[in-house]
Design a protein around this motif. Structure first.
Motif, PDB file in Angstrom:
ATOM      1  N   ASN A  25      -3.348 -10.601 -12.675  1.00 13.13           N
ATOM      2  CA  ASN A  25      -3.637  -9.570 -11.683  1.00 13.13           C
ATOM      3  C   ASN A  25      -2.482  -9.522 -10.688  1.00 13.13           C
ATOM      4  O   ASN A  25      -2.294 -10.461  -9.909  1.00 13.13           O
ATOM      5  CB  ASN A  25      -4.952  -9.836 -10.955  1.00 13.13           C
ATOM      6  CG  ASN A  25      -5.335  -8.692 -10.023  1.00 13.13           C
ATOM      7  OD1 ASN A  25      -4.651  -7.663  -9.975  1.00 13.13           O
ATOM      8  ND2 ASN A  25      -6.412  -8.855  -9.292  1.00 13.13           N
ATOM      9  N   THR A  26      -1.721  -8.451 -10.723  1.00 12.93           N
ATOM     10  CA  THR A  26      -0.501  -8.366  -9.912  1.00 12.93           C
ATOM     11  C   THR A  26      -0.660  -7.481  -8.673  1.00 12.93           C
ATOM     12  O   THR A  26       0.342  -7.093  -8.063  1.00 12.93           O
ATOM     13  CB  THR A  26       0.669  -7.816 -10.752  1.00 12.93           C
ATOM     14  OG1 THR A  26       0.360  -6.474 -11.160  1.00 12.93           O
ATOM     15  CG2 THR A  26       0.930  -8.675 -11.972  1.00 12.93           C
ATOM     16  N   MET A  27      -1.900  -7.175  -8.289  1.00 12.90           N
ATOM     17  CA  MET A  27      -2.087  -6.291  -7.129  1.00 12.90           C
ATOM     18  C   MET A  27      -1.428  -6.834  -5.867  1.00 12.90           C
ATOM     19  O   MET A  27      -0.920  -6.076  -5.043  1.00 12.90           O
ATOM     20  CB  MET A  27      -3.575  -6.047  -6.876  1.00 12.90           C
ATOM     21  CG  MET A  27      -4.148  -4.898  -7.664  1.00 12.90           C
ATOM     22  SD  MET A  27      -5.776  -4.437  -7.070  1.00 12.90           S
ATOM     23  CE  MET A  27      -6.212  -3.188  -8.266  1.00 12.90           C
ATOM     24  N   ASP A  28      -1.430  -8.150  -5.707  1.00 14.52           N
ATOM     25  CA  ASP A  28      -0.819  -8.752  -4.517  1.00 14.52           C
ATOM     26  C   ASP A  28       0.671  -8.451  -4.398  1.00 14.52           C
ATOM     27  O   ASP A  28       1.216  -8.391  -3.296  1.00 14.52           O
ATOM     28  CB  ASP A  28      -1.020 -10.279  -4.531  1.00 14.52           C
ATOM     29  CG  ASP A  28      -2.256 -10.693  -3.740  1.00 14.52           C
ATOM     30  OD1 ASP A  28      -2.620  -9.967  -2.798  1.00 14.52           O
ATOM     31  OD2 ASP A  28      -2.841 -11.730  -4.064  1.00 14.52           O
ATOM     32  N   ILE A  29       1.338  -8.284  -5.536  1.00  9.12           N
ATOM     33  CA  ILE A  29       2.787  -8.045  -5.506  1.00  9.12           C
ATOM     34  C   ILE A  29       3.127  -6.617  -5.922  1.00  9.12           C
ATOM     35  O   ILE A  29       4.281  -6.313  -6.231  1.00  9.12           O
ATOM     36  CB  ILE A  29       3.539  -9.048  -6.409  1.00  9.12           C
ATOM     37  CG1 ILE A  29       3.064  -8.949  -7.862  1.00  9.12           C
ATOM     38  CG2 ILE A  29       3.386 -10.464  -5.882  1.00  9.12           C
ATOM     39  CD1 ILE A  29       3.933  -9.738  -8.842  1.00  9.12           C
ATOM     40  N   LYS A  33      -0.378  -2.010   1.882  1.00  7.37           N
ATOM     41  CA  LYS A  33      -0.635  -3.116   0.972  1.00  7.37           C
ATOM     42  C   LYS A  33      -2.062  -2.974   0.452  1.00  7.37           C
ATOM     43  O   LYS A  33      -2.934  -2.433   1.134  1.00  7.37           O
ATOM     44  CB  LYS A  33      -0.472  -4.447   1.705  1.00  7.37           C
ATOM     45  CG  LYS A  33      -0.108  -5.613   0.785  1.00  7.37           C
ATOM     46  CD  LYS A  33       0.312  -6.803   1.611  1.00  7.37           C
ATOM     47  CE  LYS A  33       0.436  -8.057   0.755  1.00  7.37           C
ATOM     48  NZ  LYS A  33       1.476  -7.954  -0.247  1.00  7.37           N
ATOM     49  N   VAL A  34      -2.311  -3.434  -0.743  1.00  8.67           N
ATOM     50  CA  VAL A  34      -3.643  -3.326  -1.337  1.00  8.67           C
ATOM     51  C   VAL A  34      -4.611  -4.253  -0.619  1.00  8.67           C
ATOM     52  O   VAL A  34      -4.292  -5.414  -0.344  1.00  8.67           O
ATOM     53  CB  VAL A  34      -3.592  -3.674  -2.846  1.00  8.67           C
ATOM     54  CG1 VAL A  34      -4.973  -3.490  -3.474  1.00  8.67           C
ATOM     55  CG2 VAL A  34      -2.566  -2.809  -3.554  1.00  8.67           C
ATOM     56  N   GLY A  35      -5.807  -3.752  -0.328  1.00  8.63           N
ATOM     57  CA  GLY A  35      -6.807  -4.547   0.365  1.00  8.63           C
ATOM     58  C   GLY A  35      -7.345  -5.685  -0.493  1.00  8.63           C
ATOM     59  O   GLY A  35      -7.455  -5.567  -1.715  1.00  8.63           O
ATOM     60  N   ALA A  39      -5.243   1.359  -5.902  1.00 10.22           N
ATOM     61  CA  ALA A  39      -4.188   0.443  -5.450  1.00 10.22           C
ATOM     62  C   ALA A  39      -2.813   1.107  -5.482  1.00 10.22           C
ATOM     63  O   ALA A  39      -2.031   1.008  -4.519  1.00 10.22           O
ATOM     64  CB  ALA A  39      -4.190  -0.807  -6.324  1.00 10.22           C
ATOM     65  N   ILE A  40      -2.486   1.782  -6.574  1.00  5.98           N
ATOM     66  CA  ILE A  40      -1.177   2.436  -6.684  1.00  5.98           C
ATOM     67  C   ILE A  40      -1.038   3.546  -5.650  1.00  5.98           C
ATOM     68  O   ILE A  40       0.017   3.704  -5.021  1.00  5.98           O
ATOM     69  CB  ILE A  40      -0.965   2.968  -8.117  1.00  5.98           C
ATOM     70  CG1 ILE A  40      -0.800   1.790  -9.092  1.00  5.98           C
ATOM     71  CG2 ILE A  40       0.261   3.884  -8.183  1.00  5.98           C
ATOM     72  CD1 ILE A  40      -0.691   2.196 -10.540  1.00  5.98           C
ATOM     73  N   ASP A  41      -2.104   4.317  -5.450  1.00  8.47           N
ATOM     74  CA  ASP A  41      -2.048   5.382  -4.450  1.00  8.47           C
ATOM     75  C   ASP A  41      -1.845   4.820  -3.039  1.00  8.47           C
ATOM     76  O   ASP A  41      -1.124   5.404  -2.220  1.00  8.47           O
ATOM     77  CB  ASP A  41      -3.324   6.221  -4.495  1.00  8.47           C
ATOM     78  CG  ASP A  41      -3.377   7.113  -5.740  1.00  8.47           C
ATOM     79  OD1 ASP A  41      -2.335   7.253  -6.415  1.00  8.47           O
ATOM     80  OD2 ASP A  41      -4.461   7.654  -6.034  1.00  8.47           O
ATOM     81  N   GLN A  42      -2.475   3.673  -2.760  1.00  9.80           N
ATOM     82  CA  GLN A  42      -2.289   3.040  -1.457  1.00  9.80           C
ATOM     83  C   GLN A  42      -0.834   2.650  -1.229  1.00  9.80           C
ATOM     84  O   GLN A  42      -0.271   2.870  -0.160  1.00  9.80           O
ATOM     85  CB  GLN A  42      -3.174   1.790  -1.343  1.00  9.80           C
ATOM     86  CG  GLN A  42      -4.581   2.048  -0.861  1.00  9.80           C
ATOM     87  CD  GLN A  42      -5.347   0.751  -0.681  1.00  9.80           C
ATOM     88  OE1 GLN A  42      -5.802   0.150  -1.651  1.00  9.80           O
ATOM     89  NE2 GLN A  42      -5.476   0.314   0.559  1.00  9.80           N
TER      90      GLN A  42
END
Length: 329
Positions: A253-257, A301-303, A291-294
């Motif tokens: 899960n790469t949402m943090d980066i 940054k993604v919540g 996430a990408i739209d944010q």
């Protein structure tokens, strides 16, 4: 930044498109794709239906013909290329240079994306595929650090796509021979790790055993999630302790980066999971669209709530950023 989502069947494709996928990737019902499981993939009629639906919604359909043909069955790969191109597929995802050469014999400009199965991890290999076969994009193996991915994305002659969520692989894709060692059938040619014909489940009362070609891979208790038996994710007796010796069940899960990947000029985020359910595809696609739209549209940054929500869809209910966090190069 494009969101590329999996579809192992038509219902999953609908869920992906309806929840914001820019592109959906599928496979044909044969060993030319690396998710050759019974019950998955598309017939000719379903492909036409899928393309029509996706295009009406403004999404693209990519087709993976990304395993390696053998001489005595080359006709299957050639026919699959012909079939996909004639039906109007937007892009072919390919690993084998013979298949790429065949596509180029038909068209000088048809879009080719280099599959993760090609194991291209450096500028020299990307330059080769771009020069020889005019590939437009390369999907990187899940073994590179963030620094390595960033460097490639900024210097490569093609677009770079990376896996953002889903099952991990501890090997450089396209170079794993564990399944071949156990079953005699290579995932790089047969299209699946642990071919179903070699998988056995045995109920021992309060314990469920999984076996691959007769070899015990794992034992699961009554309330324990039982994963599909692949050798790399089995549990073994190591020094008197039963443990996951090679790889624990966990998901990338790469949402943090995600902001760092976007700033590095990564062109697309890929979600793994053509073998997963339509409900999985819907939920994960929706979360990644947000996430990408944010990151791209709102420069935010993604919540953490969105990031943690994905953990329930992860193998072993746990996630990691895998090789991205390696400090060495």
């Amino acid at each position: 930044m494009e969101l590329v989502c999996p579809a192992g069947n038509y219902q999953s494709l609908i869920k992906a498109v309806d929840n914001g996928a820019n592109a959906v990737y599928i496979g044909l019902k044969n060993e030319t794709n690396a998710r050759h499981f019974a019950g998955l993939n598309f017939t000719e009629a379903q492909i036409s239906q899928a393309i029509d639906y996706a295009h009406q919604k403004g999404s693209k359909v990519y087709c993976a013909i990304n395993t390696y043909p053998r001489e005595n069955s080359w006709h299957k790969w050639a026919y699959s290329v012909d079939q996909a191109m004639d039906l109007g597929i937007d892009t072919l995802i390919v690993a084998d240079i013979g298949v790429m050469d065949y596509i180029r014999s038909r068209s000088d400009s048809f879009p080719i994306h280099l599959s993760v199965q090609a194991s291209a991890t450096n500028p020299e290999s990307l330059n080769f595929y771009h020069r020889q076969f005019a590939i437009r994009r390369a999907v990187l193996p899940r073994v590179l650090s963030l620094a390595q991915v960033s460097k490639l994305a900024q210097t490569a002659p093609v677009e770079i796509e990376v896996f953002g969520f889903g099952s991990l692989c501890i090997m450089a894709e396209g170079r794993c021979y564990l399944s071949s060692y156990m079953t005699g059938e290579s995932p790089n040619t047969q299209g699946v790790c642990s071919p179903a014909s070699h998988v056995r489940w045995e109920d021992r009362g309060d314990v469920l055993e999984s076996r691959l070609n007769g070899l015990l891979i794992d034992r699961f208790g009554e309330n324990e999630n039982a994963g599909y038996p692949t050798l790399c994710k089995g549990r073994f007796d190591v020094g008197g302790k039963i443990q996951h010796a090679l790889e624990e069940p966990t998901s990338l899960n790469t949402m943090d980066i995600l902001p760092e990947l976007y700033q590095a000029n990564v062109a697309a985020i890929k979600v793994e999971g053509r073998q997963r359910s339509p409900a999985y595809v819907a939920s994960v696609t929706k979360a990644w669209r947000q996430a990408i739209d944010q990151v791209v549209k709102q420069n935010q940054k993604v919540g953490q709530e969105t990031i943690h929500k994905l953990a329930e869809f992860a193998e072993g209910k746990q996630t990691t950023i895998g090789a991205y966090e390696r400090s060495w190069q």
